[in-house]
Motif scaffolding. Sequence first.
Motif, PDB file in Angstrom:
ATOM      1  N   UNK A  37       0.823  -1.205   0.000  1.00  0.00           N
ATOM      2  CA  UNK A  37       0.000   0.000   0.000  1.00  0.00           C
ATOM      3  C   UNK A  37       0.862   1.262   0.000  1.00  0.00           C
ATOM      4  N   UNK A  38       1.948   1.260   0.772  1.00  0.00           N
ATOM      5  CA  UNK A  38       2.829   2.423   0.827  1.00  0.00           C
ATOM      6  C   UNK A  38       3.514   2.662  -0.520  1.00  0.00           C
ATOM      7  N   UNK A  39       3.917   1.595  -1.196  1.00  0.00           N
ATOM      8  CA  UNK A  39       4.535   1.746  -2.523  1.00  0.00           C
ATOM      9  C   UNK A  39       3.525   2.294  -3.518  1.00  0.00           C
ATOM     10  N   UNK A  40       2.312   1.779  -3.490  1.00  0.00           N
ATOM     11  CA  UNK A  40       1.255   2.270  -4.382  1.00  0.00           C
ATOM     12  C   UNK A  40       0.973   3.749  -4.105  1.00  0.00           C
ATOM     13  N   UNK A  41       0.939   4.107  -2.824  1.00  0.00           N
ATOM     14  CA  UNK A  41       0.691   5.502  -2.467  1.00  0.00           C
ATOM     15  C   UNK A  41       1.853   6.403  -2.879  1.00  0.00           C
ATOM     16  N   UNK A  42       3.059   5.846  -2.943  1.00  0.00           N
ATOM     17  CA  UNK A  42       4.202   6.638  -3.397  1.00  0.00           C
ATOM     18  C   UNK A  42       4.013   7.054  -4.855  1.00  0.00           C
ATOM     19  N   UNK A  43       3.447   6.180  -5.671  1.00  0.00           N
ATOM     20  CA  UNK A  43       3.150   6.558  -7.056  1.00  0.00           C
ATOM     21  C   UNK A  43       2.094   7.657  -7.118  1.00  0.00           C
ATOM     22  N   UNK A  44       1.138   7.609  -6.213  1.00  0.00           N
ATOM     23  CA  UNK A  44       0.118   8.656  -6.156  1.00  0.00           C
ATOM     24  C   UNK A  44       0.751   9.987  -5.750  1.00  0.00           C
ATOM     25  N   UNK A  45       1.697   9.944  -4.800  1.00  0.00           N
ATOM     26  CA  UNK A  45       2.406  11.163  -4.390  1.00  0.00           C
ATOM     27  C   UNK A  45       3.194  11.731  -5.557  1.00  0.00           C
ATOM     28  N   UNK A  46       3.821  10.868  -6.349  1.00  0.00           N
ATOM     29  CA  UNK A  46       4.550  11.346  -7.531  1.00  0.00           C
ATOM     30  C   UNK A  46       3.604  12.027  -8.525  1.00  0.00           C
ATOM     31  N   UNK A  47       2.389  11.517  -8.626  1.00  0.00           N
ATOM     32  CA  UNK A  47       1.402  12.144  -9.502  1.00  0.00           C
ATOM     33  C   UNK A  47       1.018  13.526  -8.991  1.00  0.00           C
ATOM     34  N   UNK A  48       0.840  13.655  -7.686  1.00  0.00           N
ATOM     35  CA  UNK A  48       0.537  14.978  -7.126  1.00  0.00           C
ATOM     36  C   UNK A  48       1.719  15.930  -7.289  1.00  0.00           C
ATOM     37  N   UNK A  49       2.949  15.425  -7.199  1.00  0.00           N
ATOM     38  CA  UNK A  49       4.116  16.272  -7.460  1.00  0.00           C
ATOM     39  C   UNK A  49       4.122  16.752  -8.918  1.00  0.00           C
ATOM     40  N   UNK A  50       3.730  15.868  -9.827  1.00  0.00           N
ATOM     41  CA  UNK A  50       3.596  16.271 -11.234  1.00  0.00           C
ATOM     42  C   UNK A  50       2.517  17.317 -11.415  1.00  0.00           C
ATOM     43  N   UNK A  51       1.477  17.233 -10.607  1.00  0.00           N
ATOM     44  CA  UNK A  51       0.408  18.226 -10.665  1.00  0.00           C
ATOM     45  C   UNK A  51       0.898  19.602 -10.234  1.00  0.00           C
ATOM     46  N   UNK A  52       1.834  19.635  -9.289  1.00  0.00           N
ATOM     47  CA  UNK A  52       2.427  20.914  -8.875  1.00  0.00           C
ATOM     48  C   UNK A  52       3.183  21.529 -10.041  1.00  0.00           C
ATOM     49  N   UNK A  53       3.939  20.722 -10.771  1.00  0.00           N
ATOM     50  CA  UNK A  53       4.684  21.220 -11.929  1.00  0.00           C
ATOM     51  C   UNK A  53       3.733  21.737 -12.999  1.00  0.00           C
ATOM     52  N   UNK A  54       2.655  21.007 -13.234  1.00  0.00           N
ATOM     53  CA  UNK A  54       1.654  21.464 -14.208  1.00  0.00           C
ATOM     54  C   UNK A  54       1.048  22.782 -13.762  1.00  0.00           C
ATOM     55  N   UNK A  55       0.839  22.942 -12.469  1.00  0.00           N
ATOM     56  CA  UNK A  55       0.290  24.196 -11.947  1.00  0.00           C
ATOM     57  C   UNK A  55       1.216  25.377 -12.182  1.00  0.00           C
ATOM     58  N   UNK A  56       2.529  25.124 -12.193  1.00  0.00           N
ATOM     59  CA  UNK A  56       3.462  26.210 -12.498  1.00  0.00           C
ATOM     60  C   UNK A  56       3.507  26.511 -13.995  1.00  0.00           C
ATOM     61  N   UNK A  57       3.329  25.489 -14.831  1.00  0.00           N
ATOM     62  CA  UNK A  57       3.323  25.710 -16.280  1.00  0.00           C
ATOM     63  C   UNK A  57       2.071  26.468 -16.683  1.00  0.00           C
ATOM     64  N   UNK A  58       0.931  26.027 -16.173  1.00  0.00           N
ATOM     65  CA  UNK A  58      -0.326  26.747 -16.368  1.00  0.00           C
ATOM     66  C   UNK A  58      -0.487  27.564 -15.091  1.00  0.00           C
ATOM     67  N   UNK A  59      -0.253  28.835 -15.125  1.00  0.00           N
ATOM     68  CA  UNK A  59      -0.265  29.577 -13.853  1.00  0.00           C
ATOM     69  C   UNK A  59      -1.623  29.490 -13.150  1.00  0.00           C
ATOM     70  N   UNK A  60      -1.763  28.494 -12.301  1.00  0.00           N
ATOM     71  CA  UNK A  60      -3.006  28.302 -11.561  1.00  0.00           C
ATOM     72  C   UNK A  60      -2.674  27.992 -10.107  1.00  0.00           C
ATOM     73  N   UNK A  61      -3.053  28.870  -9.233  1.00  0.00           N
ATOM     74  CA  UNK A  61      -2.767  28.691  -7.819  1.00  0.00           C
ATOM     75  C   UNK A  61      -3.567  27.528  -7.246  1.00  0.00           C
ATOM     76  N   UNK A  62      -4.756  27.269  -7.797  1.00  0.00           N
ATOM     77  CA  UNK A  62      -5.588  26.179  -7.286  1.00  0.00           C
ATOM     78  C   UNK A  62      -4.966  24.821  -7.583  1.00  0.00           C
ATOM     79  N   UNK A  63      -4.421  24.646  -8.766  1.00  0.00           N
ATOM     80  CA  UNK A  63      -3.786  23.386  -9.124  1.00  0.00           C
ATOM     81  C   UNK A  63      -2.540  23.166  -8.263  1.00  0.00           C
ATOM     82  N   UNK A  64      -1.776  24.226  -8.051  1.00  0.00           N
ATOM     83  CA  UNK A  64      -0.589  24.124  -7.192  1.00  0.00           C
ATOM     84  C   UNK A  64      -1.002  23.770  -5.763  1.00  0.00           C
ATOM     85  N   UNK A  65      -2.078  24.396  -5.276  1.00  0.00           N
ATOM     86  CA  UNK A  65      -2.542  24.125  -3.905  1.00  0.00           C
ATOM     87  C   UNK A  65      -3.030  22.687  -3.761  1.00  0.00           C
TER      88      UNK A  65
END
Length: 128
Positions: free
Chosen positions: A69-97
Amino acid sequence: MVKRLSMFLMIMILAIVALLLAAKNPTGPNTVSFDEPLNLLMSLGTLILLLLPPLILSFFNHLVLNIISAIYQAFIVLTFLGLIIVGFVIPSIWIIAIGTLGTIVGITSIVITILEGLKKVEKSNSYN
């Protein structure tokens, strides 16, 4: 079990909110949007199916299942980290948050999952 379940339900809610934010502000013709409700529902169903295994694993208290479960959740965390990067590319404070909050909750959930598994192992070793 209750801590792991509640943490993962928060992750699931954050992922659904991120999907709905993406549908609200589509960036092109091939992205999810509220104009195409069938594609939105298919994306939502896929998201829920991908998040279902750790949700089911949170009901069990075995060390091996906690590690999986922890390994699976680590992949989910990596996806949320990618979402932060997308939020910086598309200037959106909500996506970053949402990405930052999802990363924090995900890492906390991983730590809680591993610590609860280790506590069970320590309890079983103390009885021997």
